[in-house]
Design a protein around this motif. Structure first.
Motif, PDB file in Angstrom:
ATOM      1  N   GLN A   1      -5.147   1.335  -6.762  1.00  0.00           N
ATOM      2  CA  GLN A   1      -6.236   2.210  -7.193  1.00  0.00           C
ATOM      3  C   GLN A   1      -7.543   1.871  -6.490  1.00  0.00           C
TER       4      GLN A   1
ATOM      5  N   ASN B   1      -7.326   3.284  -3.063  1.00  0.00           N
ATOM      6  CA  ASN B   1      -7.570   4.723  -3.078  1.00  0.00           C
ATOM      7  C   ASN B   1      -9.069   5.014  -3.095  1.00  0.00           C
TER       8      ASN B   1
ATOM      9  N   ARG C   1      -3.211   6.755   4.362  1.00  0.00           N
ATOM     10  CA  ARG C   1      -3.677   7.710   3.346  1.00  0.00           C
ATOM     11  C   ARG C   1      -2.577   8.070   2.357  1.00  0.00           C
ATOM     12  N   SER C   2      -1.327   7.892   2.765  1.00  0.00           N
ATOM     13  CA  SER C   2      -0.216   8.241   1.864  1.00  0.00           C
ATOM     14  C   SER C   2       0.110   7.131   0.866  1.00  0.00           C
TER      15      SER C   2
ATOM     16  N   PRO D   1      -1.488   5.333  -1.584  1.00  0.00           N
ATOM     17  CA  PRO D   1      -1.774   5.401  -3.031  1.00  0.00           C
ATOM     18  C   PRO D   1      -0.813   6.303  -3.802  1.00  0.00           C
ATOM     19  N   GLU D   2      -0.182   7.255  -3.121  1.00  0.00           N
ATOM     20  CA  GLU D   2       0.759   8.141  -3.792  1.00  0.00           C
ATOM     21  C   GLU D   2       1.980   7.392  -4.330  1.00  0.00           C
ATOM     22  N   LEU D   3       2.208   6.192  -3.807  1.00  0.00           N
ATOM     23  CA  LEU D   3       3.373   5.430  -4.243  1.00  0.00           C
ATOM     24  C   LEU D   3       3.282   4.997  -5.700  1.00  0.00           C
ATOM     25  N   GLU D   4       2.078   4.956  -6.245  1.00  0.00           N
ATOM     26  CA  GLU D   4       1.954   4.582  -7.651  1.00  0.00           C
ATOM     27  C   GLU D   4       2.769   5.532  -8.528  1.00  0.00           C
ATOM     28  N   GLY D   5       2.661   6.821  -8.276  1.00  0.00           N
ATOM     29  CA  GLY D   5       3.406   7.785  -9.069  1.00  0.00           C
ATOM     30  C   GLY D   5       4.904   7.596  -8.938  1.00  0.00           C
ATOM     31  N   TYR D   6       5.363   7.331  -7.719  1.00  0.00           N
ATOM     32  CA  TYR D   6       6.793   7.120  -7.485  1.00  0.00           C
ATOM     33  C   TYR D   6       7.290   5.876  -8.230  1.00  0.00           C
TER      34      TYR D   6
ATOM     35  N   THR E   1       8.930   7.261   4.556  1.00  0.00           N
ATOM     36  CA  THR E   1       9.627   8.374   3.918  1.00  0.00           C
ATOM     37  C   THR E   1      10.001   9.395   4.991  1.00  0.00           C
TER      38      THR E   1
ATOM     39  N   GLU F   1       8.700  12.099   5.287  1.00  0.00           N
ATOM     40  CA  GLU F   1       7.465  12.775   5.686  1.00  0.00           C
ATOM     41  C   GLU F   1       6.549  11.902   6.536  1.00  0.00           C
TER      42      GLU F   1
END
Length: 330
Positions: free
Chosen positions: A30, A33, A86-87, A89-94, A157, A159
């Motif tokens: 966080q 981010n 930049r991608s 921080p999205e790993l927190e949700g995963y 990933t 992507e």
């Protein structure tokens, strides 16, 4: 994924009161981010990463000290691969989606261990020097072991913009491997507990205490214990290993008494004669030695204890020799 250094030998908190249920912490992700938001608002990467490092958790600080990670090194890594960073921080949700699986696997791992408890895991962003490792960090009740997972090494990933990786993945793992890394690193913590804790820690990562075989079994047993607890493997190096088992054993048997990490290609780097080997194929070699020891044992429970407790090269050689003999017999 190296073990804890012997310098961390005093004031360890280890007991039922130290930790409750397995804990996953995202405060560093966080904060990272927030650093990205600052860059988007016009702040320089170096300035933003200085703020990130200053606000980071004690677990990040311990990791950074171990691997000489700094705001400048993270800013440089970000500047080289901004899309990738930049991608992250999205790993927190995963990870949160998979948290129930992780907690269940940690509980099974702890139940197998003859001593110790699983410990909190902190997810963070660093500079692509190392992935997961146990560290000793300041806590409310004194220094405590935690797991640090630098997601920048475990975040590929479908992507991912591979144009930012012109030299290939360089041993970086898939984001889907993050749960496996959490269990693997906790297996090391439980190995440490079963061997007497930090006060009795004997390093097998130096020539005085270990060899290539000791490293393979320490890491391979952690891989195998992780597999028993979760069914998870890291990547697909086992596919290559199973298809080339005899040849790999022949190569490893010739170097297993050499000093730790003295032969490239097994645990880091690339072997000069085997460019086709997957990264860290030595982990798989150790996995197979540990798997054979467990599955062929008359006392399965005693064999599992061995996977946590054995570390001396002289104690590990019979495991390797029995495994090698099994290949010759088939």
């Amino acid at each position: 994924m190296k073990m804890i250094k012997t310098a961390f030998c005093l004031g360890l908190v280890w007991g039922a009161s130290a930790y409750a249920d397995p804990e996953l912490h995202f405060v560093d992700l966080q904060e990272f981010n927030a650093a990205l938001d600052a860059i988007e608002a016009g702040e320089s990467p170096l300035s933003a990463m200085e703020s990130y490092v200053a606000q980071a958790s004690p677990v990040f600080q311990a990791y950074a000290q171990r691997y000489e990670t700094s705001a400048a090194s993270i800013a440089d890594a970000y500047s080289e691969r901004p899309g990738y960073y930049r991608s992250l921080p999205e790993l927190e949700g995963y990870i949160r989606l998979r948290e129930p699986e992780i907690v269940s696997a940690l509980s099974r791992l702890e139940a197998m261990a003859p001593a110790g408890e699983v410990v909190p895991t902190y997810f963070m962003v660093a500079d692509q020097r190392a992935g997961g490792t146990p560290v000793l960090a300041a806590g409310a009740a004194g220094p405590q072991i935690n797991i640090a997972v630098a997601v920048d090494m475990i975040a590929l990933t479908a992507e991912t913009d591979m144009s930012e990786f012109p030299g290939g993945t360089g041993g970086r793992a898939e984001a889907s491997d993050l749960p496996q890394v959490v269990i693997h690193e906790n297996a090391h913590v439980l190995q440490l507990a079963a061997q007497g804790g930090l006060e009795a820690y004997r390093s097998i990562y130096s020539p005085e205490g270990g060899n290539m075989l000791a490293v393979a079994v320490r890491e391979g047993c952690a891989e195998y214990l992780t597999y028993l607890a979760s069914g998870w493997r890291l990547g697909d190096r086992h596919v290559y290993g199973e298809a080339n088992e005899r040849a790999l054993w022949s190569e490893f048997e010739a170097v297993m008494d050499a000093p730790p990490f003295s032969v490239p290609g097994w645990f880091s780097g690339r072997h000069p004669d085997h460019a086709d080997w997957p990264a860290q194929i030595g982990y798989w070699m150790g996995f197979r030695i540990c798997e054979y020891h467990h599955q062929s044992a008359a006392d399965s429970d005693a064999a599992v204890r061995d996977l946590f407790t054995l570390y001396r090269p002289d104690d590990l050689r019979p495991l390797a020799e029995a495994y090698g003999a099994s290949l010759s017999a088939n």
